[in-house]
Write an enzyme that holds these catalytic residues in place. Structure first.
Site, PDB file in Angstrom:
ATOM      1  N   ASN A   3     -10.096  -0.392  -0.693  1.00 54.73           N
ATOM      2  CA  ASN A   3      -8.591  -0.136  -0.638  1.00 54.73           C
ATOM      3  C   ASN A   3      -7.897  -0.966  -1.944  1.00 54.73           C
ATOM      4  OD1 ASN A   3      -5.895  -0.564   0.080  1.00 54.73           O
ATOM      5  ND2 ASN A   3      -6.092  -1.445   1.877  1.00 54.73           N
TER       6      ASN A   3
ATOM      7  N   CYS B 234       0.920  -1.354  -0.162  1.00 57.08           N
ATOM      8  CA  CYS B 234       0.004   0.018   0.191  1.00 57.08           C
ATOM      9  C   CYS B 234       1.019   1.367  -0.142  1.00 57.08           C
ATOM     10  CB  CYS B 234      -0.746   0.060   1.015  1.00 57.08           C
ATOM     11  SG  CYS B 234      -2.080  -1.356   1.178  1.00 57.08           S
TER      12      CYS B 234
ATOM     13  N   HIS C 164      -3.513   7.114   1.933  1.00 59.47           N
ATOM     14  CA  HIS C 164      -3.832   5.969   1.632  1.00 59.47           C
ATOM     15  C   HIS C 164      -5.292   5.433   1.988  1.00 59.47           C
ATOM     16  CE1 HIS C 164      -4.029   1.443   0.811  1.00 59.47           C
ATOM     17  NE2 HIS C 164      -3.919   1.181   1.976  1.00 59.47           N
TER      18      HIS C 164
HETATM   19  O1  UT7 Z   1      -3.840  -1.041   3.703  1.00 60.85           O
HETATM   20  C1  UT7 Z   1      -3.096  -1.728   4.278  1.00 60.85           C
HETATM   21  C2  UT7 Z   1      -3.208  -1.377   5.775  1.00 60.85           C
HETATM   22  N1  UT7 Z   1      -4.419  -1.991   6.123  1.00 60.85           N
HETATM   23  C3  UT7 Z   1      -5.110  -1.498   7.184  1.00 60.85           C
HETATM   24  O2  UT7 Z   1      -4.953  -0.488   7.606  1.00 60.85           O
HETATM   25  C4  UT7 Z   1      -6.541  -2.113   7.565  1.00 60.85           C
HETATM   26  C5  UT7 Z   1      -6.379  -2.014   9.168  1.00 60.85           C
HETATM   27  N2  UT7 Z   1      -7.702  -2.445   9.948  1.00 60.85           N
HETATM   28  C6  UT7 Z   1      -8.723  -2.113   9.604  1.00 60.85           C
HETATM   29  O3  UT7 Z   1      -9.233  -1.416   9.018  1.00 60.85           O
HETATM   30  C7  UT7 Z   1      -9.637  -2.939  10.834  1.00 60.85           C
HETATM   31  O4  UT7 Z   1      -9.111  -3.431  11.586  1.00 60.85           O
HETATM   32  C8  UT7 Z   1     -10.832  -3.906  10.092  1.00 60.85           C
HETATM   33  C9  UT7 Z   1     -11.747  -2.816   9.184  1.00 60.85           C
HETATM   34  C10 UT7 Z   1     -10.167  -4.743   9.099  1.00 60.85           C
HETATM   35  C11 UT7 Z   1     -11.610  -4.672  11.365  1.00 60.85           C
HETATM   36  O5  UT7 Z   1     -12.062  -3.694  11.981  1.00 60.85           O
HETATM   37  P1  UT7 Z   1     -11.891  -3.920  13.648  1.00 60.85           P
HETATM   38  O6  UT7 Z   1     -12.863  -3.045  14.077  1.00 60.85           O
HETATM   39  O7  UT7 Z   1     -10.572  -3.822  13.905  1.00 60.85           O
HETATM   40  O8  UT7 Z   1     -12.879  -5.266  13.645  1.00 60.85           O
HETATM   41  P2  UT7 Z   1     -12.175  -6.479  14.277  1.00 60.85           P
HETATM   42  O9  UT7 Z   1     -11.019  -7.184  13.659  1.00 60.85           O
HETATM   43  O10 UT7 Z   1     -11.581  -6.272  15.891  1.00 60.85           O
HETATM   44  O11 UT7 Z   1     -13.458  -7.582  14.457  1.00 60.85           O
HETATM   45  C12 UT7 Z   1     -14.355  -7.208  15.537  1.00 60.85           C
HETATM   46  C13 UT7 Z   1     -15.617  -8.343  15.001  1.00 60.85           C
HETATM   47  C14 UT7 Z   1     -15.047  -9.744  15.157  1.00 60.85           C
HETATM   48  O12 UT7 Z   1     -16.043 -10.557  15.554  1.00 60.85           O
HETATM   49  P3  UT7 Z   1     -16.064 -10.982  17.232  1.00 60.85           P
HETATM   50  O13 UT7 Z   1     -14.792 -11.702  17.601  1.00 60.85           O
HETATM   51  O14 UT7 Z   1     -15.874  -9.849  18.089  1.00 60.85           O
HETATM   52  O15 UT7 Z   1     -17.112 -11.771  17.409  1.00 60.85           O
HETATM   53  C15 UT7 Z   1     -14.971 -10.191  13.796  1.00 60.85           C
HETATM   54  O16 UT7 Z   1     -14.931 -11.353  13.279  1.00 60.85           O
HETATM   55  O17 UT7 Z   1     -16.195  -8.255  13.789  1.00 60.85           O
HETATM   56  C16 UT7 Z   1     -16.054  -9.354  13.154  1.00 60.85           C
HETATM   57  N3  UT7 Z   1     -16.079  -9.067  11.503  1.00 60.85           N
HETATM   58  C17 UT7 Z   1     -17.111  -8.834  10.753  1.00 60.85           C
HETATM   59  N4  UT7 Z   1     -18.392  -8.749  11.034  1.00 60.85           N
HETATM   60  C18 UT7 Z   1     -19.012  -8.700  10.075  1.00 60.85           C
HETATM   61  C19 UT7 Z   1     -14.580  -8.902  10.892  1.00 60.85           C
HETATM   62  N5  UT7 Z   1     -15.028  -8.789   9.706  1.00 60.85           N
HETATM   63  C20 UT7 Z   1     -16.384  -8.606   9.607  1.00 60.85           C
HETATM   64  C21 UT7 Z   1     -17.185  -8.472   8.547  1.00 60.85           C
HETATM   65  N6  UT7 Z   1     -18.535  -8.459   8.664  1.00 60.85           N
HETATM   66  N7  UT7 Z   1     -16.986  -8.100   7.082  1.00 60.85           N
END
Ligand code: UT7
Length: 319
Positions: A276, A113, A246
Site C-alpha cells: 500500500n 490514500c 487504491h
Molecule cells: O489504505 C487505507 C485503507 N486501509 C485499508 O483499507 C486496510 C484495511 N484493513 C485490512 O486490510 C485488514 O484489516 C488487515 C490486513 C489490516 C488485517 O486483516 P484482518 O483479517 O482484518 O485481521 P485482524 O486485524 O482481525 O487480525 C486477526 C489476527 C489478530 O490475532 P488474534 O487477535 O485473532 O489472535 C492479529 O493480532 O491476526 C493478527 N495479526 C497478524 N498475524 C500475523 C495482525 N497482523 C498480523 C501479522 N501477522 N502481520
C-alpha cells in the site's frame, strides 16, 4: 466544452525490495498470513537519503516524456502526499524547482490514500474552468518513514513509490466525472496522530490502524461510491472496462470488482508487488497497466480510493 484528458503517465519505485520473509525475521508474522489477508508479497522501500520528492521527480519525468511535454508546457503542479519532504514549502514547490517550472501554481494535497483522486479532481476543475491548460499531477509517498516497524499489524502493509500523470485540455473527454467525500468522525481509526501543532506526542507520528473496522468501512463505502459513480452517468456494471483501485488489500479490491460486475482480469492489481503506497498507489497501478498495454486509448476506466480521514473518492474517465 473543455474536458481534461490524460496525456501521459509515469511511475517510479525505489530499488530496495522487501519480501514478506524478510519482515518475518523482525516481527511475528509469516508470508502465509500476509498473502492470505492482504495479497501483498513484497513492497519497495526508499533508501535512507531518498525522499518523497526524489520519487516524485522520477515519476514526473517519465510522465512528461510519455505526454510529449516539456516542463515549460506545465501550468499547474499538484502533489498528493502524506509524507512531504518538509513541513514547508510544499513538495509540489520542491518538485517544480527540480523540473525547472517557474511561476505556475504548485501545491500539495493531503487526503492520504485518496490523495491522488483529490488531486486529479482539482486539476480537472482547473482545466475545465480555463485556469490552466496542462497540469502535472503526482502521487508520491515514503510511507516507510511513518510506519511503526515493530507493529506487525501495520508494518507489513505499506510501501514507498510515486506515480504521475500529465493532463491537458481537450475537446473530448477525458475525465467524465469525479466524486469526492470525507468524514472526519473516523479520524482515529487510521491515523499518524501527531503533527506540527500538537506537541503532546513525539514527532513524527507513526501509523496506527483498527484494521478490521477500516476494512469493513472500506468495503461498504466503496460499494456505495461505485453505485454513485455509475449512476451519475447512467452506466451499467459492464460499461467500465478497467477498475484501477487504491491498492490496500486484494480482498477489498475483489469486493469492489464484484460490485462492478468485473472479472479480476479487468482489475489492475499491483498491491502484491507494491504494497500500500497510499497516495501513490492509484497512479502507479494506472501507469503499470498503460505501459504493459492493458489499458488502451478509448477504454473507460474507474479509479477509486479510500483512506485515512476517512476520505474516499472516484474518477471516471475515458483514457
Ligand atoms: O489504505 C487505507 C485503507 N486501509 C485499508 O483499507 C486496510 C484495511 N484493513 C485490512 O486490510 C485488514 O484489516 C488487515 C490486513 C489490516 C488485517 O486483516 P484482518 O483479517 O482484518 O485481521 P485482524 O486485524 O482481525 O487480525 C486477526 C489476527 C489478530 O490475532 P488474534 O487477535 O485473532 O489472535 C492479529 O493480532 O491476526 C493478527 N495479526 C497478524 N498475524 C500475523 C495482525 N497482523 C498480523 C501479522 N501477522 N502481520
Amino acid at each position: 466544452m473543455t474536458y481534461t484528458r490524460i496525456l501521459g503517465t509515469g511511475g517510479y519505485l525505489p530499488d530496495r525490495v522487501v519480501t514478506n520473509a524478510e519482515l518475518a525475521r523482525t516481527v511475528d508474522t509469516s508470508d502465509e498470513w500476509i498473502v492470505s489477508r492482504t495479497g501483498i508479497r513484497e513492497r519497495r522501500l526508499a533508501g535512507d537519503r531518498e525522499t518523497t520528492c526524489d520519487l516524485a521527480e522520477q515519476a514526473a519525468r517519465v510522465a512528461l516524456e510519455a505526454a510529449g511535454c516539456q516542463a515549460s508546457d506545465i501550468d499547474l503542479v499538484i502533489v498528493a502526499t502524506t509524507t512531504p519532504d518538509r513541513v514547508f514549502p510544499a513538495t509540489a514547490c520542491l518538485l517544480q524547482d527540480r523540473l525547472g517550472i517557474h511561476g505556475p501554481p504548485a501545491f500539495d494535497v493531503q487526503a492520504v490514500c485518496t490523495g491522488f483522486i483529490y488531486a486529479l479532481s482539482i486539476a480537472d476543475k482547473f482545466i475545465r474552468a480555463g485556469s490552466c491548460r496542462r497540469a502535472l499531477v503526482v502521487g508520491a509517498e515514503t510511507m516507510s518513514r511513518i510506519v511503526d516497524w515493530s507493529d506487525r499489524s501495520t508494518c507489513v502493509l505499506f510501501g514507498d513509490g510515486a506515480g504521475a500523470v500529465v493532463v491537458g485540455a481537450a475537446d473530448e473527454p477525458g475525465i467524465l466525472s469525479t466524486h469526492l467525500h470525507a468524514d472526519g468522525a473516523y479520524k482515529d481509526l487510521l491515523t499518524a496522530n501527531t503533527g506540527v501543532s500538537d506537541v503532546r506526542a513525539a514527532w513524527p507520528g507513526r501509523i496506527t490502524m483498527r484494521g478490521n473496522e477500516v476494512f469493513r468501512m472500506a468495503v461498504t463505502t466503496l460499494d456505495a461510491l461505485v453505485g454513485e459513480t455509475l449512476a451519475a452517468h447512467g452506466l451499467a456494471q459492464g460499461d467500465v472496462r478497467w477498475l484501477v483501485p487504491h491498492q490496500a488489500n486484494t480482498r477489498i479490491i475483489a469486493a469492489t470488482a464484484k460490485r462492478l460486475g468485473l472479472p479480476m482480469e479487468q482489475v489492475v492489481v499491483t498491491v502484491d508487488r507494491h504494497g500500500n503506497t497510499s497516495g501513490a498507489s492509484i497512479p502507479l497501478a494506472f501507469d503499470t497497466a498503460v505501459r504493459d498495454g492493458r489499458i488502451r486509448r478509448g477504454d473507460v476506466v474507474l479509479m477509486e480510493g479510500f483512506g485515512g480521514g476517512f476520505t474516499w473518492g472516484s474518477v471516471l474517465l475515458t483514457f
